[in-house]
Design a protein around this motif. Sequence first.
Motif, PDB file in Angstrom:
ATOM      1  N   PHE A  88      48.261  74.018 -29.001  1.00 11.51           N
ATOM      2  CA  PHE A  88      49.650  74.114 -29.450  1.00 11.51           C
ATOM      3  C   PHE A  88      50.563  74.349 -28.252  1.00 11.51           C
ATOM      4  O   PHE A  88      51.577  73.665 -28.076  1.00 11.51           O
ATOM      5  CB  PHE A  88      49.779  75.250 -30.474  1.00 11.51           C
ATOM      6  N   LYS A  89      50.187  75.306 -27.398  1.00 14.96           N
ATOM      7  CA  LYS A  89      50.977  75.601 -26.200  1.00 14.96           C
ATOM      8  C   LYS A  89      51.062  74.382 -25.283  1.00 14.96           C
ATOM      9  O   LYS A  89      52.123  74.060 -24.748  1.00 14.96           O
ATOM     10  CB  LYS A  89      50.366  76.769 -25.445  1.00 14.96           C
ATOM     11  N   ASP A  90      49.923  73.707 -25.110  1.00 18.64           N
ATOM     12  CA  ASP A  90      49.890  72.523 -24.244  1.00 18.64           C
ATOM     13  C   ASP A  90      50.804  71.427 -24.774  1.00 18.64           C
ATOM     14  O   ASP A  90      51.497  70.761 -24.013  1.00 18.64           O
ATOM     15  CB  ASP A  90      48.464  71.988 -24.108  1.00 18.64           C
ATOM     16  N   ALA A  91      50.792  71.233 -26.089  1.00 17.13           N
ATOM     17  CA  ALA A  91      51.632  70.197 -26.693  1.00 17.13           C
ATOM     18  C   ALA A  91      53.113  70.522 -26.495  1.00 17.13           C
ATOM     19  O   ALA A  91      53.921  69.636 -26.185  1.00 17.13           O
ATOM     20  CB  ALA A  91      51.307  70.047 -28.177  1.00 17.13           C
ATOM     21  N   ILE A  92      53.493  71.780 -26.663  1.00 14.27           N
ATOM     22  CA  ILE A  92      54.884  72.199 -26.469  1.00 14.27           C
ATOM     23  C   ILE A  92      55.299  71.965 -25.020  1.00 14.27           C
ATOM     24  O   ILE A  92      56.373  71.426 -24.746  1.00 14.27           O
ATOM     25  CB  ILE A  92      55.075  73.689 -26.854  1.00 14.27           C
ATOM     26  N   ARG A  93      54.424  72.365 -24.081  1.00 12.89           N
ATOM     27  CA  ARG A  93      54.713  72.152 -22.653  1.00 12.89           C
ATOM     28  C   ARG A  93      54.858  70.676 -22.322  1.00 12.89           C
ATOM     29  O   ARG A  93      55.620  70.303 -21.448  1.00 12.89           O
ATOM     30  CB  ARG A  93      53.621  72.781 -21.791  1.00 12.89           C
ATOM     31  N   ALA A  94      54.102  69.830 -23.046  1.00 11.19           N
ATOM     32  CA  ALA A  94      54.147  68.388 -22.793  1.00 11.19           C
ATOM     33  C   ALA A  94      55.348  67.727 -23.459  1.00 11.19           C
ATOM     34  O   ALA A  94      55.543  66.523 -23.321  1.00 11.19           O
ATOM     35  CB  ALA A  94      52.858  67.739 -23.285  1.00 11.19           C
ATOM     36  N   GLY A  95      56.143  68.521 -24.187  1.00 12.57           N
ATOM     37  CA  GLY A  95      57.363  67.969 -24.776  1.00 12.57           C
ATOM     38  C   GLY A  95      57.261  67.620 -26.251  1.00 12.57           C
ATOM     39  O   GLY A  95      58.208  67.075 -26.820  1.00 12.57           O
ATOM     40  N   THR A  96      56.145  67.925 -26.891  1.00 12.80           N
ATOM     41  CA  THR A  96      56.002  67.645 -28.316  1.00 12.80           C
ATOM     42  C   THR A  96      56.851  68.636 -29.103  1.00 12.80           C
ATOM     43  O   THR A  96      56.844  69.832 -28.823  1.00 12.80           O
ATOM     44  CB  THR A  96      54.533  67.781 -28.760  1.00 12.80           C
ATOM     45  N   GLU A  97      57.594  68.133 -30.066  1.00 18.04           N
ATOM     46  CA  GLU A  97      58.411  68.995 -30.917  1.00 18.04           C
ATOM     47  C   GLU A  97      57.513  69.709 -31.923  1.00 18.04           C
ATOM     48  O   GLU A  97      56.550  69.122 -32.427  1.00 18.04           O
ATOM     49  CB  GLU A  97      59.458  68.174 -31.658  1.00 18.04           C
ATOM     50  N   ILE A  98      57.850  70.953 -32.229  1.00 17.93           N
ATOM     51  CA  ILE A  98      57.070  71.705 -33.212  1.00 17.93           C
ATOM     52  C   ILE A  98      57.054  70.974 -34.547  1.00 17.93           C
ATOM     53  O   ILE A  98      56.027  70.899 -35.218  1.00 17.93           O
ATOM     54  CB  ILE A  98      57.641  73.136 -33.366  1.00 17.93           C
ATOM     55  N   SER A  99      58.162  70.403 -34.921  1.00 17.57           N
ATOM     56  CA  SER A  99      58.237  69.700 -36.218  1.00 17.57           C
ATOM     57  C   SER A  99      57.303  68.500 -36.269  1.00 17.57           C
ATOM     58  O   SER A  99      56.866  68.115 -37.347  1.00 17.57           O
ATOM     59  CB  SER A  99      59.676  69.259 -36.489  1.00 17.57           C
ATOM     60  N   ASP A 100      56.958  67.937 -35.115  1.00 14.34           N
ATOM     61  CA  ASP A 100      56.044  66.802 -35.086  1.00 14.34           C
ATOM     62  C   ASP A 100      54.597  67.233 -35.367  1.00 14.34           C
ATOM     63  O   ASP A 100      53.744  66.388 -35.682  1.00 14.34           O
ATOM     64  CB  ASP A 100      56.085  66.098 -33.725  1.00 14.34           C
ATOM     65  N   MET A 101      54.320  68.524 -35.251  1.00  8.15           N
ATOM     66  CA  MET A 101      52.964  69.012 -35.486  1.00  8.15           C
ATOM     67  C   MET A 101      52.798  69.656 -36.857  1.00  8.15           C
ATOM     68  O   MET A 101      51.708  70.037 -37.246  1.00  8.15           O
ATOM     69  CB  MET A 101      52.576  70.021 -34.392  1.00  8.15           C
ATOM     70  N   GLU A 102      53.898  69.755 -37.606  1.00  5.31           N
ATOM     71  CA  GLU A 102      53.814  70.352 -38.933  1.00  5.31           C
ATOM     72  C   GLU A 102      53.030  69.452 -39.866  1.00  5.31           C
ATOM     73  O   GLU A 102      53.120  68.233 -39.801  1.00  5.31           O
ATOM     74  CB  GLU A 102      55.212  70.607 -39.495  1.00  5.31           C
ATOM     75  N   ILE A 103      52.291  70.098 -40.746  1.00  6.40           N
ATOM     76  CA  ILE A 103      51.487  69.349 -41.719  1.00  6.40           C
ATOM     77  C   ILE A 103      52.346  69.051 -42.927  1.00  6.40           C
ATOM     78  O   ILE A 103      53.063  69.855 -43.422  1.00  6.40           O
ATOM     79  CB  ILE A 103      50.240  70.163 -42.122  1.00  6.40           C
TER      80      ILE A 103
END
Length: 103
Positions: A88-103
Amino acid sequence: MDINLDAMNRQELVTLKTRVEKALASLEARRREEARKAAEEAAREYGFSLPELLDKSKGGKGNALPKYRNPKDLNQTWTGRGRQPAWFKDAIRAGTEISDMEI
């Protein structure tokens, strides 16, 4: 396999018992892992992860449904509670939006 237990001394019997117990534990661990993998594969065939299919209605700590899913590995989920997982932390650092990871 025939083993003449009557011909064995106490130490040999204790050693044999220890080896049998370890072999049984190893067999159970392998079978449990095979069953887990088969269950995960079956869940994936229907478009779910295994945790999504487990009964979460029992209540109590640890029964929260996953809220976020790793876009790179759909088997990795997080409830949004507790410490953030590394993916999760890695994805945020890479620029992924939190909303893009919501189920």
